[in-house]
Design an enzyme around this catalytic site. Sequence first.
Site, PDB file in Angstrom:
ATOM      1  N   CYS A  42     -10.122  -5.564  -0.827  1.00  0.00           N
ATOM      2  CA  CYS A  42      -8.595  -4.859  -0.839  1.00  0.00           C
ATOM      3  C   CYS A  42      -7.386  -5.155   0.151  1.00  0.00           C
ATOM      4  O   CYS A  42      -8.331  -5.255   1.743  1.00  0.00           O
ATOM      5  CB  CYS A  42      -9.348  -3.497  -1.036  1.00  0.00           C
ATOM      6  SG  CYS A  42      -8.166  -2.393  -1.235  1.00  0.00           S
ATOM      7  N   ASP A  44      -6.473  -2.457   1.918  1.00  0.00           N
ATOM      8  CA  ASP A  44      -6.239  -1.001   2.224  1.00  0.00           C
ATOM      9  C   ASP A  44      -6.222  -1.260   3.345  1.00  0.00           C
ATOM     10  O   ASP A  44      -7.610  -2.198   4.693  1.00  0.00           O
ATOM     11  CB  ASP A  44      -7.951  -0.630   1.699  1.00  0.00           C
ATOM     12  CG  ASP A  44      -8.308   0.954   2.671  1.00  0.00           C
ATOM     13  OD1 ASP A  44      -7.904   0.781   3.377  1.00  0.00           O
ATOM     14  OD2 ASP A  44      -8.398   1.978   1.879  1.00  0.00           O
ATOM     15  N   ARG A  46      -8.320  -0.422   6.748  1.00  0.00           N
ATOM     16  CA  ARG A  46      -9.235  -0.196   6.871  1.00  0.00           C
ATOM     17  C   ARG A  46     -10.774  -0.782   7.453  1.00  0.00           C
ATOM     18  O   ARG A  46     -11.964  -0.863   7.408  1.00  0.00           O
ATOM     19  CB  ARG A  46      -9.876   1.335   6.793  1.00  0.00           C
ATOM     20  CG  ARG A  46      -9.052   1.907   7.166  1.00  0.00           C
ATOM     21  CD  ARG A  46      -8.896   3.597   5.938  1.00  0.00           C
ATOM     22  NE  ARG A  46      -9.582   3.801   4.524  1.00  0.00           N
ATOM     23  CZ  ARG A  46      -9.082   4.695   3.899  1.00  0.00           C
ATOM     24  NH1 ARG A  46      -9.652   5.770   4.190  1.00  0.00           N
ATOM     25  NH2 ARG A  46      -9.022   4.448   2.505  1.00  0.00           N
ATOM     26  N   HIS A  98     -14.644  -1.782  -1.746  1.00  0.00           N
ATOM     27  CA  HIS A  98     -15.006  -0.798  -0.325  1.00  0.00           C
ATOM     28  C   HIS A  98     -15.358   0.329  -1.185  1.00  0.00           C
ATOM     29  O   HIS A  98     -14.120   0.954  -1.958  1.00  0.00           O
ATOM     30  CB  HIS A  98     -14.256  -0.993   1.023  1.00  0.00           C
ATOM     31  CG  HIS A  98     -12.538  -0.026   0.650  1.00  0.00           C
ATOM     32  ND1 HIS A  98     -12.292   1.082   0.617  1.00  0.00           N
ATOM     33  CD2 HIS A  98     -11.477  -0.776  -0.277  1.00  0.00           C
ATOM     34  CE1 HIS A  98     -10.926   1.031   0.741  1.00  0.00           C
ATOM     35  NE2 HIS A  98     -10.938   0.200   0.232  1.00  0.00           N
ATOM     36  N   CYS A 101     -12.379   3.326  -2.686  1.00  0.00           N
ATOM     37  CA  CYS A 101     -10.794   3.184  -2.173  1.00  0.00           C
ATOM     38  C   CYS A 101     -10.031   3.679  -2.958  1.00  0.00           C
ATOM     39  O   CYS A 101     -10.381   4.339  -4.256  1.00  0.00           O
ATOM     40  CB  CYS A 101     -11.085   1.649  -2.759  1.00  0.00           C
ATOM     41  SG  CYS A 101     -10.576   0.770  -3.534  1.00  0.00           S
TER      42      CYS A 101
HETATM   43 ZN   LIG Z   1      -9.620  -1.015  -1.057  1.00  0.00          ZN
END
Ligand SMILES: [Zn+2]
Length: 219
Positions: A42, A44, A46, A98, A101
């Site tokens: 992803c 993302d 993080r 993750h 999400c």
């Molecule tokens: Zn995500």
Amino acid sequence: MRTLHELFENNKRWAKSITERDPEFFPTLSKQQAPKYLWIGCSDSRVPANEIVGLMPGELFVHRNVANMVIHTDLNCLSVIQYAVDVLQVEHIMVCGHYGCGGIMAAMQYSSHGLIDNWLRHVQDVIRKHSSVLNTITDGKEKLDKLCELNVVEQVINVCQTTIVESAWARGQKLSIHGWLYGLSDGLLHDLSICITGTDEIDDISQAALSRLTKAYTK
Ligand SMILES: [Zn+2]
């Protein structure tokens, strides 16, 4: 340079620390890359691929998009997979979702966020496919996390069913496809126990994974 000065300072420090440990690191790496792994994760912020698995530059080929999707018409993702498999000859492809999400959550809530709604339609296909299980879950967080898991299994199947991976297996190339989930709250990876190494394994292994993941919700 008018802005983002601190990022360039960070970069200088980072390059210096690596060079101090290994003066030949960058000169060697500049000549070639030979990663064994392709990470599909992803976007993302993080979920930084290399850091999570402790790999250095040169060791992990990476493709990231919102909700770690593998769409059969996405030329970007397919090109990454094709280059990784055919040219770099990676031995492993891991789809790593993750928990928590935001992309999956937006898809689940059917809320509108603009252009990205079109991308998240693909997550909604996964929701529709597994609606009988998801509809039994009343807790919002639990439902989101279950969908994150189910989505990874579906994307692993999508990787396996690309012409790229099918062709690699048909010519006897060694290639394993894995499904993982990353925990934002503890920094740990969870293996969904999917490791597919050939076309004849896709159905059995993905079905076994889906059964394990949905066992608590089916009678
Ligand atoms: Zn995500």
